[in-house]
Design a protein around this motif. Structure first.
Motif: not given
Lengths: 340, 798
Positions: A191-192, A206-210, A313-314
């Motif tokens: 994850a990250g 522009p930043m998200f998490h998977q 995740i977001d």
């Protein structure tokens, strides 16, 4: 003498009973039993008694002493009790006043959800691995079979550092890294942070998490993928949640599917939240690892097969806590974080 | 992709309701986004014929009409200006309901009674951007003499539902009604009824009309197919066609454009009609644009084009941007007599880049950019001719011009049935597989143990055996595949040591009352100025993005401090009176500038605090964290030259010659840059070096059996001397007998000379082997005090 002893006894017991506090009681004790006390005085005269009376009087005197001492002890305890009670009474506080401020930190909600997910997978036997945020085009696109022409490769979709280096757009390059390094069986979760060319607004960042999951071994089937996802979804949302696998398209899996879970509000009966369909929006994408991806990573696709799935995740965090503006996740307002 | 269900039903028999259909198709891979009603609330609106139009006695802008609605004749007062005697129009009867909520009642307009209302398309609930020009501001004039009194819902098919599908980018063939009909037929196991394309009457010869079509850049144009239609009469297309277009989200223009759009929707092939008479020399070239060329597209915008773009040109000038939009100079107009129908196949990538460059995305370009089947061109062009003939729009010329150098042939793939069953965990027979493939119009036959599959050219997404397995899987139904756990040894997942350390640190910090924050990995290069980093600072060697969203997000951070200060500043601005925060995140250090390889990514911990905090508090936090990781005896060195921090209240934290952290108070100049008027304490700890030093092995140490002896000392010494010098002497001299050293007082002021300070220590002595004797301790203690006095020029405070 006998009368004298009895009268001492009577007046002593009377005085003891009337003692108001421990100090007075002690004075009374001294008055009767002390070295110069009344009982002692009487006993000094014992010698003057006839021989045969002495044991009788001695016995009587002891009884008197014992009676006085017992009474003193009794009253002493009573007075001590009262004293204690009074003290406690005087120490009364207003228990409705606020407690002292004991600082306890709070975890960022998104990172909490990320770690919860990781824990679920760790308990299912997946290793937790991490990959870099800055990646090669090769790991992020080429090795994952992304079509040369795919719009996601455009500079209007992806942040580039050079034409060969970029900010990863997905956690899937971690799959490539692991498959290139480790021989099957592989069972990992990663994850990250990921990045895409989206301006900041209420619903975009522009930043998200998977979170990404990969299994490669001999004889891995679509049935295994379904099972794993079902276990995970039930762990996450509860036993009564159902899944459905809708065929979909991802360049790095074949076959591919999106997974819907039954509506969390109505548990599948159909309500306003799910537009009456009984299904909530897709929560993850999945599929059998594309044979080309396996080959790109040096794994013989004739011997091995695998599955992979990933989720955002977001959105999950926002759904879980009913957060309606994605900016809140990155603003770091203490009043927000303290709610988690 | 909007699919009107009645249109779909022309090609496949559907005997389930729309909801069920949507579910079936969703589960076979065509995800339904929504099902839309076309009747937005029309009731009691019928066909009427205008019998009379008379002036209104009291109003210039109103007329009084007599309308025949079948069973009766109605008097209707209207302000409509586009009506004529004999027109067939929709009439909302008294009691009718319209989508905007209006209820029609008997009314009086300027003294004249009116028994109903004539309706515009807008009033019937059609979205205004889909209404054709001629009906934009007027009543809908019906195109035929429909039965009077007939419900308008039947004529406009307002009971029809429209399904909106989400089509994945690998399936351009599904961006058409026929494509979705094919999916429907395969899903429901029904027959697909492809319309027969047949032109009844063709005259003359195309060669007499066109002086040649030349494809000069055939890398970007795989096929150029065209036919000519003459005696064109440009007029509105029939209502049924207009209604289909409107429901599919396309605005009707005129019969020629509508037919090309209709066929594009039906078959998925974008088409274009040129006014042939406007083409110089009646010649067509397909080539890359020349520098300096420009074109005004159909939307009236003049556009610069360059040699990266494919265009269609006549003998002298561009007449269309290939696959994107036609030019105004060759547009079909009222005067057009002869048209050339273009049904071409352009390279997807080229169309996509061109469309992006000129800033114009059209129905056509969005289809072309997914790479279409070149074999579609011919049938689509003929279908246009057929429809033009059917609606009496013109006369088709014999022959065609077809430039198609490398025809695309069907591909043959080998399918191993056991591989299908192995991957999908199914038990399908060869025949079942063949049946499924046939439903999708794949030809399939048994060859020995395997199946030979011929892939139709409209399925260019099918390249490998795995692709065919997916087709079988999805049509068979993923839902029928029984979930099974995979075999393998039972293991507990592992977490890296680094992650374990991070988790540990986070749990401690939470316990200390610090909140976890999360900030972006990229920052503004100006952030380095805001934290007053000198020009020569190594932290200014950063990784830069080629295409940032803006300066604020343009470089990768080399320190977590700026983001932390941003977060603290935001909280300060919001009036939060105490903010204690931490972030664990990566910093990025380039190996080379300009960047040639992946930079180093290093995990750091940053803590930032204001409110109820001082240097020693944050130092205490760091010490406890380090000690919990088994990192003892780190050294704090004064750090006077880190411009972000207060020169007198900052330290570098060192262990074994490694700088682990910087810790201190933020410099007031920096705080000014962030608008914070409180003292802020911060630290940045390198978690990777820390993790190397970390020792998580912990063993029980025997509890002391012998008593301890305490000795205090109060000494006066120069205020510049760091107390750690005293502690060093105590430790070195006392050796193993020193159990603990506690600084319990530091005092400057009265009774202490200027420039001096008084410090008081309590030293605990203990041996683990024996009871220490008083004299023994006194002796060592005295020795320590003497050494301190001697080495640090200190005096005992009496």
């Amino acid at each position: 003498m006998k009368d004298k002893l009895n009268s001492i006894k009577d007046s002593a017991l009377q005085d003891i009973k009337n003692a108001k506090d421990l100090k007075q009681l002690n004075e009374i004790k001294v008055k009767f039993l002390g070295k110069k006390g009344e009982l002692t005085k009487v006993l000094r005269n014992m010698g003057k008694l006839p021989k045969e009376e002495r044991p009788i009087m001695g016995k009587l005197a002891n009884e008197v002493r014992e009676a006085i001492e017992n009474e003193v002890t009794k009253i002493e305890e009573k007075l001590k009790d009262e004293l204690q009670k009074a003290k406690l009474e005087s120490e009364k506080i207003d228990i409705s006043m606020p407690g002292k401020n004991v600082p306890l930190g709070h975890r960022h909600p998104l990172i909490q959800v990320k770690e919860e997910l990781e824990n679920v997978f760790q308990n299912m036997g997946f290793d937790i691995v991490e990959g870099p945020e800055i990646e090669t085009v090769d790991n992020n696109f080429d090795a994952l079979n992304a079509p040369e022409n795919h719009p996601s490769r455009d500079m209007s979709d992806t942040f580039y550092i050079t034409n060969k280096i970029l900010l990863r757009t997905q956690t899937s390059p971690v799959q490539v890294r692991v498959m290139k390094q480790v021989k099957p069986p592989i069972k990992i979760v990663s994850a990250g942070r990921c990045f895409r060319f989206d301006d900041v607004d209420d619903t975009h960042s522009p930043m998200f998490h998977q979170l990404e999951c990969l299994v490669v071994d001999e004889g891995i089937t679509l049935a295994n993928l379904k099972h794993t996802i079902n276990v995970f979804v039930k762990e996450l949302f509860g036993e009564d949640i159902k899944t459905r696998f809708r065929p979909h398209y991802f360049p790095f899996t074949e076959p591919s599917a999106e997974v819907d879970v039954s509506c969390l509000e109505c548990k599948g009966k159909g309500c306003k939240a799910c537009n009456g369909t009984g299904w909530s929006m897709e929560i993850l994408g999945c599929g059998m690892v594309h044979p080309k991806v396996l080959e790109n990573c040096g794994i013989d696709s004739e011997v091995y097969s695998g599955f992979a799935f990933g989720l955002g995740i977001d959105r999950l965090t926002m759904a879980k806590y009913e957060i309606d503006n994605i900016r809140l996740l990155f603003e770091n307002d203490m009043r927000f974080i303290k709610q988690f | 992709m909007l699919v009107p269900v009645n249109w779909l039903k022309k090609y496949v028999d559907i005997d389930i309701n729309t909801k069920e259909l949507a579910d079936e198709l969703t589960m076979s891979g065509s995800h339904v986004d929504s099902i839309e009603e076309t009747n937005k609330g029309v009731d009691k609106v019928v066909v009427g014929k205008i019998l009379e139009i008379n002036d209104h006695p009291n109003a210039d802008k109103l007329v009084i009409t007599k309308v025949d609605v079948g069973e009766e004749e109605l008097k209707i007062v209207t302000g409509a200006t586009n009506i004529n005697k004999g027109d067939y129009v929709p009439i909302a009867l008294v009691g009718a309901k319209l989508p905007d909520g209006m209820k029609i009642k008997k009314s009086k307009l300027r003294g004249e009674s009116s028994f109903g209302m004539m309706c515009s398309l807008d009033e019937l609930g059609i979205s205004s951007d889909l209404i054709p020009k001629e009906f934009k501001d007027g009543i809908l004039i019906l195109d035929k003499e429909y039965e009077l009194g007939k419900d308008i819902k039947d004529i406009l098919e307002l009971d029809e539902k429209v399904i909106d599908f989400e089509i994945t980018p690998n399936r351009p063939d599904c961006l058409s009604i026929i494509g979705m009909a094919r999916e429907t037929a395969a899903t429901l196991n029904k027959e697909l009824k492809i319309p027969e394309v047949k032109i009844n009457n063709q005259v003359e010869d195309i060669k007499d009309y066109v002086n040649g079509i030349e494809v000069l850049d055939n890398d970007l144009c795989k096929r150029y197919y065209s036919k000519v239609v003459k005696n064109i009469e440009v007029k509105p297309s029939p209502l049924w066609m207009q209604q289909r277009l409107i429901k599919a989200g396309v605005r009707p223009i005129n019969n020629i454009v509508d037919v090309t759009n209709y066929v594009m929707l039906e078959l998925g092939q974008p088409l274009h009609a040129f006014d042939l008479d406007k083409l110089k020399d009646k010649k067509i070239e397909i080539r890359r644009a020349k520098e300096d060329e420009e074109i005004t597209t159909l939307d009236g915008v003049k556009r610069d084009i360059d040699d990266s773009m494919l265009i269609i040109a006549d003998a002298e000038k561009p007449i269309a941007i290939a696959g994107v939009m036609g030019g105004e100079n060759s547009e079909v107009s009222k005067e057009t007599k002869t048209i050339l129908i273009e049904s071409a196949n352009f390279d997807g990538r080229s169309v996509r880049l061109t469309s992006r460059k000129v800033g114009l995305r059209t129905e056509a370009s969005s289809k072309f950019e997914k790479n279409l089947d070149p074999n579609l061109s011919e049938i689509a062009c003929k279908r246009v001719c057929q429809l033009l003939e059917d609606i009496n729009a013109g006369e088709v010329i014999k022959g065609e011009i077809d430039v198609y150098d490398k025809p695309l042939n069907e591909k043959s793939l080998n399918l191993r049935p056991e591989r299908v069953n192995k991957l999908l965990s199914t038990d399908l027979t060869k025949q079942q597989m063949i049946d499924i493939l046939n439903r999708l119009e794949f030809k399939a036959e048994k060859v020995d143990k395997n199946i030979k599959v011929i892939v139709p050219t409209f399925r260019q997404d099918i390249k490998l055996e795995a692709d065919i397995i997916e087709e079988i899987g999805r049509i068979y139904g993923f839902s029928k595949i029984e979930p099974k756990p995979f075999k393998g040894t039972l293991t507990k997942g592992e977490k890296s040591r680094q992650r374990k350390i991070e988790d540990l640190v986070k749990s401690k910090l939470t316990g200390f009352g610090l909140n976890e924050i999360m900030t972006y990995s990229f920052i503004s290069p100006k952030a380095y100025d805001r934290i007053n980093l000198p020009e020569y600072s190594m932290k200014r060697k950063y990784v830069e993005l080629l295409n940032p969203l803006g300066e604020d997000y343009s470089v990768m951070r080399t320190t977590l401090i700026p983001n932390m200060l941003d977060a603290l500043a935001r909280n300060y601005k919001y009036g939060v009176n105490k903010a204690w925060a931490y972030e664990i995140g990566n910093i990025f250090t380039p190996k080379n500038v300009p960047v040639k390889s992946l930079p180093y990514e290093n995990k750091n911990l940053c803590i930032g605090m204001y409110g109820e905090v001082d240097f020693y508090y944050i130092k205490g936090i760091l010490n406890t964290i380090l000690e919990s990781l088994g990192v003892y005896n780190v050294e704090y060195m004064p750090e006077k030259h880190h411009n972000t921090f207060h020169p007198g209240r900052t330290a570098s934290v060192v262990k074994n010659n490694n700088v682990l952290a910087t810790i201190g108070e933020i410099h007031p100049d920096v705080l000014k840059n962030y608008g914070i008027k409180e003292r802020v304490y911060a630290l940045e700890l390198d978690l990777e070096i820390t993790s190397i030093l970390t020792n998580l092995k912990n063993k029980y140490k025997e509890l002391p059996k012998y008593p301890a002896i305490n000795r205090d000392m109060a000494i006066v010494l120069d205020e510049e001397i760091l107390v750690k010098e005293i502690e060093k002497i105590i430790k070195e001299t006392g050796g193993e007998l020193i159990e603990d050293i506690t600084l319990f007082d530091v005092y400057k002021g009265e009774q202490i000379p200027e420039g001096k300070k008084s410090v008081a220590y309590s030293v605990t002595y203990r041996s683990y082997e024996r009871t220490l004797k008083d004299e023994e301790v006194s002796k060592i203690h005295k020795e320590i005090v003497e050494l301190i006095k001697d080495k640090l020029q200190a005096t005992l405070r009496s």
